[in-house]
Design an enzyme around this catalytic site. Sequence first.
Site, PDB file in Angstrom:
ATOM      1  N   HIS A 148       0.806  -1.230   0.000  1.00 17.65           N
ATOM      2  CA  HIS A 148       0.000   0.000   0.000  1.00 17.65           C
ATOM      3  C   HIS A 148       0.832   1.269   0.000  1.00 17.65           C
ATOM      4  O   HIS A 148       0.334   2.339   0.317  1.00 17.65           O
ATOM      5  CB  HIS A 148      -0.957  -0.010   1.192  1.00 17.65           C
ATOM      6  CG  HIS A 148      -1.956  -1.128   1.119  1.00 17.65           C
ATOM      7  ND1 HIS A 148      -2.609  -1.632   2.222  1.00 17.65           N
ATOM      8  CD2 HIS A 148      -2.408  -1.852   0.061  1.00 17.65           C
ATOM      9  CE1 HIS A 148      -3.416  -2.606   1.849  1.00 17.65           C
ATOM     10  NE2 HIS A 148      -3.306  -2.766   0.542  1.00 17.65           N
TER      11      HIS A 148
ATOM     12  N   SER B 251      -7.098  -8.658   9.629  1.00 16.04           N
ATOM     13  CA  SER B 251      -8.428  -9.254   9.737  1.00 16.04           C
ATOM     14  C   SER B 251      -8.731 -10.221   8.597  1.00 16.04           C
ATOM     15  O   SER B 251      -9.740 -10.926   8.629  1.00 16.04           O
ATOM     16  CB  SER B 251      -9.488  -8.150   9.749  1.00 16.04           C
ATOM     17  OG  SER B 251      -9.430  -7.399   8.538  1.00 16.04           O
TER      18      SER B 251
END
Length: 232
Positions: free
Chosen positions: A104, A179
Amino acid sequence: MKNLVVSSGAGISAESGVKTFRDADGLWENYPVMDVASHDGFLRDPALIHKFYNMLREKLIDAKPNAAHYGLVELEKYFNVNVITQNVDDLHERAGSKNVLHLHGELMKVRSLRHEERVYALPCDKLTDKGLETSVDTRDPYGDPVRPHIVFFQEAVPNMDQACVLAQDADVFVVIGTSLVVYPAASLLHYAPRNAEVYYIDPRPSAVPSYVHVIPKPATEGVKELIEILTK
C-alpha cells in the site's frame, strides 16, 4: 534455507503505537478516511492530503519497532524471509528486515505526479521542499509536483503480482495482525502452497481453513511463540 513469507497488517504496528484508519468508524486520526486516503480525495483537496501525510510522518518518527518486528529479523537466521506488508510505515526496515515489499505504499516516500516511477525517499535534497513536509508547491528535480507514495483507495495495487509470486514459493507462510478482509491482500493466504506450513497470528482471528495453525495472540506474543515452534 526454506522460504518463510510473512503477510503483515496493522496489528503488528499497533503495538508500536501506530494508529490505523480502522481504529474508529471510518475515521483516521479524526479525518474521514475517504477524504485523506482516496484518489477522489486527493483530486478534491490535494493540500489536505499533503497536510495529513506530513502529520503522519511526524508521528512515525517517534514510533519504534516492537518485539514482533525484531522477531521476524531473528528468523532470518533460519529462513529466507520475505515480508509482504499492508502497512505504510517503515518499522520492518528499521528493525532490520532485509526483504520488505509494501503493498500500500510507503509513508516516508513521495513520487512524481507525472512520472510515477520517480520515487523519492524523505528527507530529500532533490526536492524544492526539503525535510519531511511536502505541499502542493513541492517540486522534484524535473519540475514535477509530487504526491505521497501511497496506494489510495480507488487505485490499483502495483506490487500485488510480485506478492503473489512470493506467496507461491513459501515453505512457511505467516499472517500477522490482519483481519483477512482487506482485498486484494487477504487473498495472499490462498496463494500459499497447500503443503506449506501456515500460521495466523491475531488476538481476534477471523475464520480460516482448518490447515491454518492459529495463534490467537497479539503480534509480539504471537511471534515469540512462532519462533519457538519454528526453531525447535
